[in-house]
Design a protein around this motif. Sequence first.
Motif, mmCIF file in Angstrom:
data_model
loop_
_atom_site.group_PDB
_atom_site.id
_atom_site.type_symbol
_atom_site.label_atom_id
_atom_site.label_comp_id
_atom_site.label_asym_id
_atom_site.label_seq_id
_atom_site.Cartn_x
_atom_site.Cartn_y
_atom_site.Cartn_z
ATOM 1 N N ALA A 189 9.355 15.241 8.644
ATOM 2 C CA ALA A 189 8.607 14.495 9.660
ATOM 3 C C ALA A 189 7.981 15.477 10.646
ATOM 4 O O ALA A 189 8.370 15.570 11.814
ATOM 5 C CB ALA A 189 9.521 13.505 10.369
ATOM 6 N N GLY A 192 2.990 9.306 4.286
ATOM 7 C CA GLY A 192 3.449 8.601 5.472
ATOM 8 C C GLY A 192 2.461 8.754 6.616
ATOM 9 O O GLY A 192 1.434 9.438 6.479
ATOM 10 N N GLU A 203 6.182 12.511 13.976
ATOM 11 C CA GLU A 203 6.931 13.761 14.052
ATOM 12 C C GLU A 203 8.281 13.458 14.691
ATOM 13 O O GLU A 203 8.340 12.952 15.815
ATOM 14 C CB GLU A 203 6.175 14.816 14.862
ATOM 15 C CG GLU A 203 4.869 15.264 14.201
ATOM 16 C CD GLU A 203 4.309 16.547 14.786
ATOM 17 O OE1 GLU A 203 5.095 17.304 15.415
ATOM 18 O OE2 GLU A 203 3.106 16.792 14.620
ATOM 19 N N ALA A 239 10.255 14.144 2.380
ATOM 20 C CA ALA A 239 9.246 14.524 3.368
ATOM 21 C C ALA A 239 9.926 15.176 4.556
ATOM 22 O O ALA A 239 11.117 14.945 4.813
ATOM 23 C CB ALA A 239 8.439 13.315 3.843
ATOM 24 N N MET A 294 6.824 9.022 0.527
ATOM 25 C CA MET A 294 6.810 8.022 1.591
ATOM 26 C C MET A 294 6.019 6.775 1.198
ATOM 27 O O MET A 294 6.307 5.674 1.690
ATOM 28 C CB MET A 294 6.223 8.633 2.865
ATOM 29 C CG MET A 294 7.106 9.692 3.513
ATOM 30 S SD MET A 294 8.769 9.090 3.950
ATOM 31 C CE MET A 294 8.376 7.817 5.162
ATOM 32 N N LEU A 306 8.749 4.837 12.746
ATOM 33 C CA LEU A 306 8.170 4.639 11.413
ATOM 34 C C LEU A 306 7.820 3.164 11.211
ATOM 35 O O LEU A 306 6.749 2.834 10.686
ATOM 36 C CB LEU A 306 9.146 5.109 10.334
ATOM 37 C CG LEU A 306 8.688 4.903 8.879
ATOM 38 C CD1 LEU A 306 7.407 5.684 8.593
ATOM 39 C CD2 LEU A 306 9.805 5.319 7.910
ATOM 40 N N THR A 324 4.922 17.591 3.979
ATOM 41 C CA THR A 324 4.885 17.004 5.317
ATOM 42 C C THR A 324 4.817 15.488 5.199
ATOM 43 O O THR A 324 4.582 14.943 4.115
ATOM 44 C CB THR A 324 3.663 17.493 6.105
ATOM 45 O OG1 THR A 324 2.478 16.994 5.470
ATOM 46 C CG2 THR A 324 3.612 19.009 6.166
ATOM 47 N N MET A 325 4.987 14.818 6.328
ATOM 48 C CA MET A 325 4.919 13.358 6.350
ATOM 49 C C MET A 325 3.565 12.888 5.805
ATOM 50 O O MET A 325 3.495 11.971 4.977
ATOM 51 C CB MET A 325 5.137 12.857 7.779
ATOM 52 C CG MET A 325 5.107 11.355 7.952
ATOM 53 S SD MET A 325 6.380 10.434 7.016
ATOM 54 C CE MET A 325 7.895 11.069 7.756
#
Length: 327
Positions: A227, A246, A251, A225, A142, A174, A240-241
């Motif tokens: 979210a 990120g 989520e 990734a 990210m 985002l 994970t994000m």
Amino acid sequence: MKSILSLIAGTVAALLAATASAQSPVADFPSKPVTIVTPFAAGSGPDAVLRLISDKLGRLWNQRVLVDNKPGGGGFIAIEQVRRAAPDGYTLLQLDSEHIAALPHLYKSRNFVTLEHFDPVASLFRTPFFVAVPTDSKWKNMVDLIASAKEKPGQVSYGSWGVGSPGHLGGQQLEALTGTQMQHVPYREVSQLFANVGSGEVQWSFASIPSSQGIYKAGKLRYIAIAASKRIPQMPDVPTMAEAGGPASLEVNSFVSLLTPKGVSPAIKARINADVAKVIADPEIRARFDTFAFEPLAWSPEEIQRNAEAKSKVYGELVRRGNISLE
């Protein structure tokens, strides 16, 4: 004399109890076939799961449980059909959290608030979304994606399966969290969306496992990734994000529930909720959920309402920020 009076009182009490049971709306529910109307197309992930659940419910209830697919119209074709149905528990509606929480913001002029016309009765599952890029994308995480978006405002493209979809609103979120501006490309067909991500015609998109696995297994997509706040067993190597660099608070997910028209008796709604929860716990259902990376949910109607209201607050802000409308 006392014993005779006690016998008479006992007999009357038993008769009254039997009469109350016979008159109870839940005592013989369901006594005829039940129809579940869905806005999802036949063959989609939510439809496939619903058919399996309907089969299990039919066996539990000893009645046919029919699935009626009414896609199109942003969900309103299915919604209007069930809104006109008798509030007796024999016509249910399958909706995702976006039909419940986003539609009122996307169709302002309709003045339609989903939960003013329907009551949530049982939850089914929640699905997470991944960030998908072409296999040959230069982005590895990210950090790379966000850096490109900041370097080239408005030039990084992301696709979704429609205006107001989780893929679109997730992209809006985002942007808001990272201070970026990207180009949204909506698609009518999910399959075309991921084919175009795989070919690089759009640079990234959010994706669920069932909708993108064909292109992923063909080696044309990578997930950089998920979210979500934790990894999932089906894709343990996808970070994970937050792990991918990120925004940790991002989520992107969607939950699917069953609803009834307003006016269905509390006893029948409680019966449906309990029986759906029983079916969701079936090992065969759990195995099918695992295939799709669907998280089983056994929420009460109150929990469904709270989660829908939380999403509605987020979606309302995103729709206003992006000036999004489906009028």
